[in-house]
Design a protein around this motif. Sequence first.
Motif, PDB file in Angstrom:
ATOM      1  N   CYS A  79       0.837  -1.208   0.000  1.00 54.29           N
ATOM      2  CA  CYS A  79       0.000   0.000   0.000  1.00 54.29           C
ATOM      3  C   CYS A  79       0.868   1.252   0.000  1.00 54.29           C
ATOM      4  O   CYS A  79       0.629   2.191  -0.773  1.00 54.29           O
ATOM      5  N   GLU A  80       1.879   1.255   0.839  1.00 54.83           N
ATOM      6  CA  GLU A  80       2.745   2.425   0.935  1.00 54.83           C
ATOM      7  C   GLU A  80       3.487   2.681  -0.370  1.00 54.83           C
ATOM      8  O   GLU A  80       3.619   3.827  -0.813  1.00 54.83           O
ATOM      9  N   ARG A  81       3.963   1.602  -1.016  1.00 53.63           N
ATOM     10  CA  ARG A  81       4.667   1.773  -2.295  1.00 53.63           C
ATOM     11  C   ARG A  81       3.738   2.344  -3.350  1.00 53.63           C
ATOM     12  O   ARG A  81       4.117   3.234  -4.114  1.00 53.63           O
ATOM     13  N   GLN A  82       2.502   1.843  -3.397  1.00 49.32           N
ATOM     14  CA  GLN A  82       1.573   2.377  -4.391  1.00 49.32           C
ATOM     15  C   GLN A  82       1.241   3.837  -4.096  1.00 49.32           C
ATOM     16  O   GLN A  82       1.168   4.658  -5.020  1.00 49.32           O
ATOM     17  N   ASN A  83       1.061   4.177  -2.838  1.00 49.01           N
ATOM     18  CA  ASN A  83       0.759   5.568  -2.493  1.00 49.01           C
ATOM     19  C   ASN A  83       1.892   6.511  -2.898  1.00 49.01           C
ATOM     20  O   ASN A  83       1.646   7.610  -3.406  1.00 49.01           O
ATOM     21  N   PRO A  94      -0.471  17.246 -12.499  1.00 50.94           N
ATOM     22  CA  PRO A  94      -1.571  17.672 -11.623  1.00 50.94           C
ATOM     23  C   PRO A  94      -2.835  18.060 -12.354  1.00 50.94           C
ATOM     24  O   PRO A  94      -3.931  17.989 -11.783  1.00 50.94           O
ATOM     25  N   ALA A  95      -2.745  18.465 -13.609  1.00 51.03           N
ATOM     26  CA  ALA A  95      -3.937  18.867 -14.360  1.00 51.03           C
ATOM     27  C   ALA A  95      -4.665  17.678 -14.975  1.00 51.03           C
ATOM     28  O   ALA A  95      -5.813  17.827 -15.419  1.00 51.03           O
ATOM     29  N   ARG A  96      -4.045  16.498 -14.980  1.00 43.07           N
ATOM     30  CA  ARG A  96      -4.647  15.337 -15.630  1.00 43.07           C
ATOM     31  C   ARG A  96      -4.952  14.185 -14.683  1.00 43.07           C
ATOM     32  O   ARG A  96      -5.810  13.349 -14.983  1.00 43.07           O
ATOM     33  N   LEU A  97      -4.243  14.114 -13.546  1.00 44.44           N
ATOM     34  CA  LEU A  97      -4.371  12.960 -12.667  1.00 44.44           C
ATOM     35  C   LEU A  97      -4.681  13.374 -11.232  1.00 44.44           C
ATOM     36  O   LEU A  97      -4.113  14.337 -10.714  1.00 44.44           O
ATOM     37  N   SER A  98      -5.593  12.655 -10.605  1.00 48.48           N
ATOM     38  CA  SER A  98      -5.824  12.706  -9.165  1.00 48.48           C
ATOM     39  C   SER A  98      -5.647  11.283  -8.645  1.00 48.48           C
ATOM     40  O   SER A  98      -5.655  10.320  -9.427  1.00 48.48           O
ATOM     41  N   ALA A  99      -5.506  11.116  -7.328  1.00 50.49           N
ATOM     42  CA  ALA A  99      -5.251   9.768  -6.821  1.00 50.49           C
ATOM     43  C   ALA A  99      -5.808   9.589  -5.417  1.00 50.49           C
ATOM     44  O   ALA A  99      -5.855  10.529  -4.621  1.00 50.49           O
ATOM     45  N   PHE A 100      -6.227   8.359  -5.149  1.00 47.40           N
ATOM     46  CA  PHE A 100      -6.665   7.927  -3.822  1.00 47.40           C
ATOM     47  C   PHE A 100      -5.554   7.104  -3.172  1.00 47.40           C
ATOM     48  O   PHE A 100      -4.758   6.456  -3.856  1.00 47.40           O
ATOM     49  N   ALA A 101      -5.545   7.103  -1.857  1.00 47.57           N
ATOM     50  CA  ALA A 101      -4.601   6.291  -1.094  1.00 47.57           C
ATOM     51  C   ALA A 101      -5.218   4.935  -0.772  1.00 47.57           C
ATOM     52  O   ALA A 101      -6.440   4.801  -0.658  1.00 47.57           O
ATOM     53  N   LEU A 125      -2.711  13.273  -2.318  1.00 51.67           N
ATOM     54  CA  LEU A 125      -3.792  12.337  -2.582  1.00 51.67           C
ATOM     55  C   LEU A 125      -5.078  12.860  -1.955  1.00 51.67           C
ATOM     56  O   LEU A 125      -5.048  13.613  -0.967  1.00 51.67           O
ATOM     57  N   ILE A 126      -6.246  12.442  -2.515  1.00 51.05           N
ATOM     58  CA  ILE A 126      -7.495  13.126  -2.166  1.00 51.05           C
ATOM     59  C   ILE A 126      -8.633  12.193  -1.763  1.00 51.05           C
ATOM     60  O   ILE A 126      -9.771  12.633  -1.639  1.00 51.05           O
ATOM     61  N   GLY A 127      -8.367  10.927  -1.556  1.00 55.17           N
ATOM     62  CA  GLY A 127      -9.426   9.994  -1.179  1.00 55.17           C
ATOM     63  C   GLY A 127      -8.833   8.684  -0.725  1.00 55.17           C
ATOM     64  O   GLY A 127      -7.609   8.544  -0.597  1.00 55.17           O
ATOM     65  N   LEU A 128      -9.693   7.721  -0.493  1.00 56.08           N
ATOM     66  CA  LEU A 128      -9.283   6.427   0.046  1.00 56.08           C
ATOM     67  C   LEU A 128      -9.911   5.318  -0.794  1.00 56.08           C
ATOM     68  O   LEU A 128     -11.103   5.350  -1.093  1.00 56.08           O
ATOM     69  N   GLY A 129      -9.116   4.331  -1.164  1.00 49.68           N
ATOM     70  CA  GLY A 129      -9.646   3.190  -1.904  1.00 49.68           C
ATOM     71  C   GLY A 129      -8.851   2.931  -3.180  1.00 49.68           C
ATOM     72  O   GLY A 129      -7.923   3.659  -3.490  1.00 49.68           O
TER      73      GLY A 129
END
Length: 292
Positions: A79-83, A94-101, A125-129
């Motif tokens: 999980c930590e590596r992916q985050n 930043p203008a094309r991608l957002s990410a969840f943890a 990161l802006i969410g969970l899942g």
Amino acid sequence: MRVIDCHVHLYPGEVNRDPLGWATAHGEAEWAGLCTRRRRSGLMVQGFPSVDELLREMDDTDVERSVLLGWYWNRPETCERQNRFYAECVRAHPARLSAFATIQPRGAEPGDVVAEMRRARDEGLIGLGELSPHAQGYGVGDAALREALALAAEWRWPLNLHVTDPNSRMYPGRVETPLEDFEELARAWPRVDFVLAHWGGLLPLRNVADQALPNVFYDTAASPLVYDDSIWRRFLAAVPERRVLFGSDYPLNLYPKTDATTSMRRFIAEAKAAGVPPAVLRENAARLLRLP
């Protein structure tokens, strides 16, 4: 008509180079069972694109932004590596991608999950899942999950959860996800916005009471593998359109009988042909994630 794809997965280069070998070395057999297998035709179930390949796919299909979701990993180190990888992606684009943890609550010491969430938030990161308590081996009342949900409520972080339709066919890696567990979570945590993946296993079509839960949303990820294209009409006739989010599950190959490789294009075309409103394709995700 612009599109936000709110259900996309990517992996670091070391995973892409040898997915099965990497999974074996890192104790992620469940992920391997789902993501590295081949269909009867010999084609891979999914691709393993780079960030640049994803961006080219987005350009080719008029997807303005992709929301990168984590996986329901077995090990917290994964999980930590992916985050960290997702933080790199978001910083670069930043203008094309957002990410969840992503997190693994099972066996976590008090504060461990919260510490990882704080680090992920500090990195953009802006969410969970996407999480799956049933696949990761913890209950919906797990203490570490409660810590995570309390913080998600405070930050207004959405939580994406993997849901399996109880009537769907069997396939390698399939895990049962009792639908009542998601109702329990939504009622217990009214200040958390839950996104139930894969049409929520058709939960609101089975239980009309769920339609009254204002904090539950549904994404459309992997739809063609489970439902025919009438699902758009049937679901949106029963559920307010503001609670449905477009998600592809890229780089999963959604049309394995006709397409040799994965692509967003055909699924987006299916949605548009079904008359899906702009709210589903973009506006709902933008509002939920507080995007411009």
